[in-house]
Write a protein that holds these residues in place. Structure first.
Motif, PDB file in Angstrom:
ATOM      1  N   ARG A 156     -40.075  39.866  58.305  1.00  0.00           N
ATOM      2  CA  ARG A 156     -41.206  39.196  58.935  1.00  0.00           C
ATOM      3  C   ARG A 156     -41.692  39.866  60.228  1.00  0.00           C
ATOM      4  NH1 ARG A 156     -41.938  33.859  57.044  1.00  0.00           N
ATOM      5  NH2 ARG A 156     -43.599  33.690  58.792  1.00  0.00           N
ATOM      6  N   LEU A 157     -40.674  40.425  61.204  1.00  0.00           N
ATOM      7  CA  LEU A 157     -41.147  40.910  62.424  1.00  0.00           C
ATOM      8  C   LEU A 157     -41.510  42.487  62.449  1.00  0.00           C
ATOM      9  CD1 LEU A 157     -39.147  38.533  64.661  1.00  0.00           C
ATOM     10  CD2 LEU A 157     -41.319  38.349  63.945  1.00  0.00           C
ATOM     11  N   GLY A 158     -40.403  43.062  61.552  1.00  0.00           N
ATOM     12  CA  GLY A 158     -40.283  44.651  61.519  1.00  0.00           C
ATOM     13  C   GLY A 158     -39.278  44.992  62.461  1.00  0.00           C
ATOM     14  N   ASP A 159     -38.438  45.977  62.156  1.00  0.00           N
ATOM     15  CA  ASP A 159     -37.190  46.372  62.717  1.00  0.00           C
ATOM     16  C   ASP A 159     -36.957  46.622  64.087  1.00  0.00           C
ATOM     17  OD1 ASP A 159     -38.528  48.619  62.237  1.00  0.00           O
ATOM     18  OD2 ASP A 159     -37.070  49.774  61.236  1.00  0.00           O
ATOM     19  N   ILE A 160     -38.029  47.410  64.659  1.00  0.00           N
ATOM     20  CA  ILE A 160     -38.388  47.850  66.197  1.00  0.00           C
ATOM     21  C   ILE A 160     -38.669  46.535  66.948  1.00  0.00           C
ATOM     22  CG2 ILE A 160     -39.162  49.249  67.564  1.00  0.00           C
ATOM     23  CD1 ILE A 160     -37.340  50.640  65.544  1.00  0.00           C
ATOM     24  N   GLN A 170     -42.241  51.855  63.293  1.00  0.00           N
ATOM     25  CA  GLN A 170     -42.122  50.576  62.946  1.00  0.00           C
ATOM     26  C   GLN A 170     -42.199  50.523  61.418  1.00  0.00           C
ATOM     27  OE1 GLN A 170     -40.957  46.964  63.573  1.00  0.00           O
ATOM     28  NE2 GLN A 170     -42.104  47.522  65.367  1.00  0.00           N
ATOM     29  N   GLY A 171     -41.079  49.696  60.846  1.00  0.00           N
ATOM     30  CA  GLY A 171     -40.754  49.563  59.500  1.00  0.00           C
ATOM     31  C   GLY A 171     -42.024  48.699  58.885  1.00  0.00           C
ATOM     32  N   PRO A 172     -42.244  48.542  57.533  1.00  0.00           N
ATOM     33  CA  PRO A 172     -43.214  47.794  57.096  1.00  0.00           C
ATOM     34  C   PRO A 172     -42.622  46.147  57.265  1.00  0.00           C
ATOM     35  CG  PRO A 172     -41.987  48.768  55.153  1.00  0.00           C
ATOM     36  CD  PRO A 172     -41.496  49.596  56.657  1.00  0.00           C
ATOM     37  N   THR A 173     -43.752  45.429  57.253  1.00  0.00           N
ATOM     38  CA  THR A 173     -43.183  43.937  57.334  1.00  0.00           C
ATOM     39  C   THR A 173     -44.034  43.120  55.892  1.00  0.00           C
ATOM     40  OG1 THR A 173     -45.350  43.533  58.717  1.00  0.00           O
ATOM     41  CG2 THR A 173     -43.351  43.993  59.827  1.00  0.00           C
ATOM     42  N   ARG A 174     -43.403  42.051  55.684  1.00  0.00           N
ATOM     43  CA  ARG A 174     -43.901  41.249  54.702  1.00  0.00           C
ATOM     44  C   ARG A 174     -43.591  39.771  54.982  1.00  0.00           C
ATOM     45  NH1 ARG A 174     -40.637  40.624  49.834  1.00  0.00           N
ATOM     46  NH2 ARG A 174     -38.847  41.582  50.061  1.00  0.00           N
ATOM     47  N   ARG A 175     -44.625  38.795  54.662  1.00  0.00           N
ATOM     48  CA  ARG A 175     -44.361  37.370  54.840  1.00  0.00           C
ATOM     49  C   ARG A 175     -43.358  37.188  53.695  1.00  0.00           C
ATOM     50  NH1 ARG A 175     -46.713  35.561  59.226  1.00  0.00           N
ATOM     51  NH2 ARG A 175     -46.214  33.227  58.102  1.00  0.00           N
ATOM     52  N   THR A 176     -41.948  36.760  53.884  1.00  0.00           N
ATOM     53  CA  THR A 176     -41.299  36.229  52.742  1.00  0.00           C
ATOM     54  C   THR A 176     -40.676  34.758  53.099  1.00  0.00           C
ATOM     55  OG1 THR A 176     -39.330  37.106  53.898  1.00  0.00           O
ATOM     56  CG2 THR A 176     -40.247  38.307  52.220  1.00  0.00           C
ATOM     57  N   PRO A 177     -40.683  33.668  52.457  1.00  0.00           N
ATOM     58  CA  PRO A 177     -40.219  32.433  52.604  1.00  0.00           C
ATOM     59  C   PRO A 177     -38.752  32.447  53.213  1.00  0.00           C
ATOM     60  CG  PRO A 177     -40.210  32.747  50.509  1.00  0.00           C
ATOM     61  CD  PRO A 177     -40.794  34.016  50.813  1.00  0.00           C
ATOM     62  N   ILE A 178     -38.627  31.528  54.052  1.00  0.00           N
ATOM     63  CA  ILE A 178     -37.319  31.407  54.547  1.00  0.00           C
ATOM     64  C   ILE A 178     -36.463  30.096  53.841  1.00  0.00           C
ATOM     65  CG2 ILE A 178     -37.945  29.597  56.310  1.00  0.00           C
ATOM     66  CD1 ILE A 178     -35.702  30.931  58.156  1.00  0.00           C
ATOM     67  N   ALA A 218     -33.849  32.075  45.043  1.00  0.00           N
ATOM     68  CA  ALA A 218     -34.578  33.300  44.500  1.00  0.00           C
ATOM     69  C   ALA A 218     -34.660  34.227  45.838  1.00  0.00           C
ATOM     70  CB  ALA A 218     -36.199  33.039  44.169  1.00  0.00           C
ATOM     71  N   ASN A 219     -34.981  33.497  47.019  1.00  0.00           N
ATOM     72  CA  ASN A 219     -34.968  34.221  48.335  1.00  0.00           C
ATOM     73  C   ASN A 219     -33.804  33.724  49.122  1.00  0.00           C
ATOM     74  OD1 ASN A 219     -37.357  36.040  48.314  1.00  0.00           O
ATOM     75  ND2 ASN A 219     -38.152  33.906  47.580  1.00  0.00           N
ATOM     76  N   PRO A 220     -32.622  34.049  48.966  1.00  0.00           N
ATOM     77  CA  PRO A 220     -31.328  33.292  49.740  1.00  0.00           C
ATOM     78  C   PRO A 220     -31.341  34.323  51.252  1.00  0.00           C
ATOM     79  CG  PRO A 220     -30.520  35.356  48.332  1.00  0.00           C
ATOM     80  CD  PRO A 220     -32.049  34.947  48.117  1.00  0.00           C
ATOM     81  N   ILE A 221     -30.882  33.145  52.242  1.00  0.00           N
ATOM     82  CA  ILE A 221     -30.760  33.638  53.380  1.00  0.00           C
ATOM     83  C   ILE A 221     -29.674  34.602  53.728  1.00  0.00           C
ATOM     84  CG2 ILE A 221     -29.033  31.985  54.235  1.00  0.00           C
ATOM     85  CD1 ILE A 221     -32.267  32.969  56.341  1.00  0.00           C
ATOM     86  N   VAL A 222     -28.525  34.779  52.627  1.00  0.00           N
ATOM     87  CA  VAL A 222     -27.550  35.361  52.621  1.00  0.00           C
ATOM     88  C   VAL A 222     -27.402  35.933  51.319  1.00  0.00           C
ATOM     89  CG1 VAL A 222     -25.176  35.899  52.979  1.00  0.00           C
ATOM     90  CG2 VAL A 222     -26.326  34.263  54.641  1.00  0.00           C
TER      91      VAL A 222
END
Length: 517
Positions: free
Chosen positions: A79-83, A197-205, A260-264
Motif C-alpha cells: 500500500r505505501l511502498g517499502d521505503i 521506491q518499490g511499486p505500490t498497489r491498493r490491496t484490501p486489508i 483470498a488476501n490473508p493478513i498472514v
C-alpha cells in the motif's frame, strides 16, 4: 515469475556503506528496545510506585504489540511502498520513544510502549529486505551477516546501556537516546533510497484476520503475564483468556488458509525450509531472550548488583558476536548453513549447562565466563538460519517471508520471557518449601542455627529468623534458576533436528544463500 519492473541495481561504494549504517541503526534501535528496559524495571517500578511484577509489563506489552504488527509488513509495503513504510516506521518509533520518556505513570508508559512496539513491526523484516536489495546477490550472506550483527548486539547492549543510563541519569533516557538515532537513520535512508521506491498497489486489508490475530496474541500474552498473580487456572479470568486464545487461534488458522488476501500468508509454512528454519530460530530466540531477562533480575535482587553492574556482566556476550559475525558472513558456505546452525545450538547448550553450576556466593568472573563464551554461538545463529528461511523466496515474497518469520520469532521471545519468569517463580517456591521442611523450633539443627546466628551476630530471635528466611529464599531462587538453565540447555539440543528437516541451500560458495534445492 513475471515482474512489471526490474529491481533497482545494488548500491556501491560510499553509498552502500552509508546505507548499511543507516539501515543497521534503525534495526539496532528497535532490537535495543526489546532489552534496554530489562535492568531498569526495578528502578522504573520504584519511581512509578508499582511492583516489579507490574513493571515487567513494560517489556511484554512492547513485545506483544511488536509481534502483532509484524505480519502487517507485507500488506503495508504494497500500500505505501517499502521505503515510505520503513522511513515512516522509524519516525513514528522515534516519536513513541519520546512519549515513553515523558510518561508520568505506568498506564501512560504502557500505552506509549504499545505504540512503540506496534510501529516497530515493519522495521526488522524491511531492514532485511532493503539490505538484501542493496547488495549484489553474491554478497547476500554478507548483507545478512551485517544485519545479524545489529540483531545480535542490540539485546546485548540493551542491559549495559540501560543499567548505565538508569544509574547515572534517569530511566527516561533509555528511551530518549532513540531520538537522535532515529532522526539520523530516517534522514539518511530517505536521502539514499527515495528514488528506489518499490511499486505500490491498493490491496484490501484482511480485517477479520487482523482482529483474530490481535485477539489470540493478546489473550495468550495476558494469560501468561497474569497467570502467576491470579494463581493460573484457579482464576476465572485465566480460564476465559485461555479459552479465548484457543478459539480465536483456531478461527485465525481456518480464516487465513481460506482467505483470498490473508493478513498472514500461512502457506509459507508449506515450504520445508521456512517451516524448519522459523520454528528453530523462534524457539532458540525464546530461550535466549527469556534467560536474558532473568539474569539481570537475579543479579540485582539476590546478588545486590547495581543496574549498571548487571549490564556490565552481560555485555561480554557481544565481544565474540561482533568479532565473528563478519567472518561468518564472508566465509559461510551456503551448503553448510545447517551445520553452522547446529554448532550454534550445541554452543548454546554448553553455555547454559555451564550456568547450572551457579551458586549464591558466585564471583563476577564465573558469571562473565559463560556470557563471554555465549558470543560464539550467537555469531553463528542468525546468518545461517535466516539464509535457510529466506531461501527460494522470490523478490516479491521476501517481505512476507521475513515478516512472518520475524513475527513468530518476536512473539516467541515475548512468550519465552513470560514462561521463564513464571517457571523461575514456581521453581523458587518449590525449592523454598523443600528447604524449609525441617525448619521448626523442635528440630535440633534449625534451633542450633538460630542460636548461632543470635550469638555470633548479636541478633534477637525475630531478626535471626528473618536472616534464616532470607538465606533460604536466596538459595531457593538460585536452585530455581539452575532448573531453568538445565531446561534451556536441553531445549537447544531438542530443536537441532528441526534444522535438518530443511533442504541444503544452493549457492556459489561466496555468500549467495537465497536458493534451495
Amino acid at each position: 515469475m513475471t515482474q512489471t519492473a526490474a529491481p533497482p541495481p545494488p548500491l556501491q561504494g560510499g553509498q552502500l556503506v552509508l546505507a548499511t549504517i543507516a539501515v543497521a541503526l534503525a534495526t539496532f534501535m528497535n532490537v535495543l528496545d526489546t532489552s534496554i528496559a530489562n535492568v531498569a524495571i526495578p528502578t522504573i517500578s520504584g519511581n512509578l510506585g508499582v511492583s516489579v511484577d507490574q513493571g515487567t509489563w513494560v517489556i511484554t506489552v512492547f513485545a506483544a504489540a511488536n509481534a502483532v504488527s509484524i505480519p502487517l509488513t507485507g500488506w503495508l509495503t504494497q500500500r505505501l511502498g517499502d521505503i515510505r513504510l520503513f522511513v515512516g516506521s522509524i519516525l513514528l518509533f522515534t516519536l513513541a520513544s519520546w512519549l515513553c520518556g515523558i510518561a508520568p505513570n505506568l498506564p501512560v508508559l504502557l500505552v506509549a510502549r504499545v505504540l512503540q512496539g506496534a510501529v516497530a513491526g515493519p522495521l526488522i523484516p524491511m531492514s532485511q529486505a532493503i539490505l538484501l536489495g542493496s547488495y549484489p546477490k553474491e554478497k547476500s550472506a554478507t548483507a545478512l551477516a551485517l544485519w545479524g550483527m545489529t540483531a545480535t548486539v542490540g539485546p546485548i547492549a540493551g542491559p549495559l546501556l540501560g543499567g548505565w543510563i538508569t544509574d547515572s541519569y534517569s530511566w527516561s533516557w533509555i528511551f530518549y537516546i532513540n531520538i537522535p538515532v532515529g532522526i539520523f537513520a530516517a534522514s539518511v535512508t530517505w536521502m539514499l533510497y527515495r528514488n528506489r521506491q518499490g511499486p505500490t498497489r491498493r490491496t484490501p486489508i484482511d480485517v477479520v484476520g487482523l482482529g483474530l490475530l490481535v485477539a489470540w496474541v493478546g489473550s495468550l500474552q495476558i494469560m501468561l503475564d497474569k497467570g502467576k498473580d491470579l494463581d493460573w487456572f484457579s482464576s476465572p479470568v485465566i480460564i476465559v483468556l485461555a479459552i479465548t486464545a484457543v478459539i480465536t487461534f483456531l478461527l485465525f488458522l481456518i480464516w487465513e488458509l481460506t482467505e483470498a488476501n490473508p493478513i498472514v500468508d500461512l502457506r509459507l509454512f508449506t515450504q520445508r525450509n521456512f517451516l524448519g528454519g522459523t520454528i528453530a530460530i523462534s524457539v532458540a530466540y525464546a530461550v535466549f531472550f527469556g534467560n536474558l531477562v532473568l539474569l539481570p533480575q537475579w543479579m540485582q535482587e539476590y546478588l545486590n548488583y547495581r543496574s549498571v553492574d548487571a549490564g556490565l556482566v552481560t555485555a561480554p556476550l557481544g565481544i565474540f558476536a561482533l568479532l565473528l559475525s563478519p567472518v561468518v558472513g564472508r566465509f559461510l558456505s551456503p551448503r553448510n548453513a545447517r551445520m553452522v546452525a547446529t554448532l550454534s545450538f550445541l554452543g548454546f547448550a554448553g553455555v547454559f549447562y555451564m550456568r547450572t553450576a551457579y551458586v549464591t556466593n558466585i564471583d563476577t568472573w564465573h558469571l562473565v565466563l559463560p556470557t563471554l563464551l555465549q558470543g560464539i554461538p550467537m555469531a553463528l545463529f542468525f546468518v545461517p538460519l535466516t539464509s535457510i528461511i529466506l531461501s527460494g523466496q522470490p523478490a516479491g515474497k521476501l517481505a512476507d517471508a521475513a515478516g512472518l518469520s520475524n513475527f513468530v520469532r518476536v512473539f516467541c521471545g515475548a512468550v519465552g520471557t513470560s514462561i521463564a519468569g513464571n517457571e523461575w517463580n514456581n521453581r523458587t517456591v518449590l525449592h523454598h518449601v523443600r528447604l524449609t521442611e525441617q525448619a521448626s523450633i523442635g528440630h535440633p539443627a534449625f534451633a542450633h542455627q538460630i542460636e548461632a546466628a543470635q550469638a555470633l551476630l548479636h541478633l534477637n530471635p525475630a531478626s535471626a529468623h528473618a536472616l534464616f528466611d532470607a538465606t533460604v529464599t536466596a538459595q531457593a531462587a538460585m536452585l530455581g534458576l539452575n532448573d531453568i538453565f538445565y531446561v534451556s540447555a536441553g531445549l537447544y539440543l531438542l530443536i537441532i533436528p528441526l534444522i535438518w528437516i530443511t533442504r541444503p541451500v544452493k549457492g556459489d560458495g561466496k555468500g549467495s544463500a537465497i536458493v534451495a534445492h
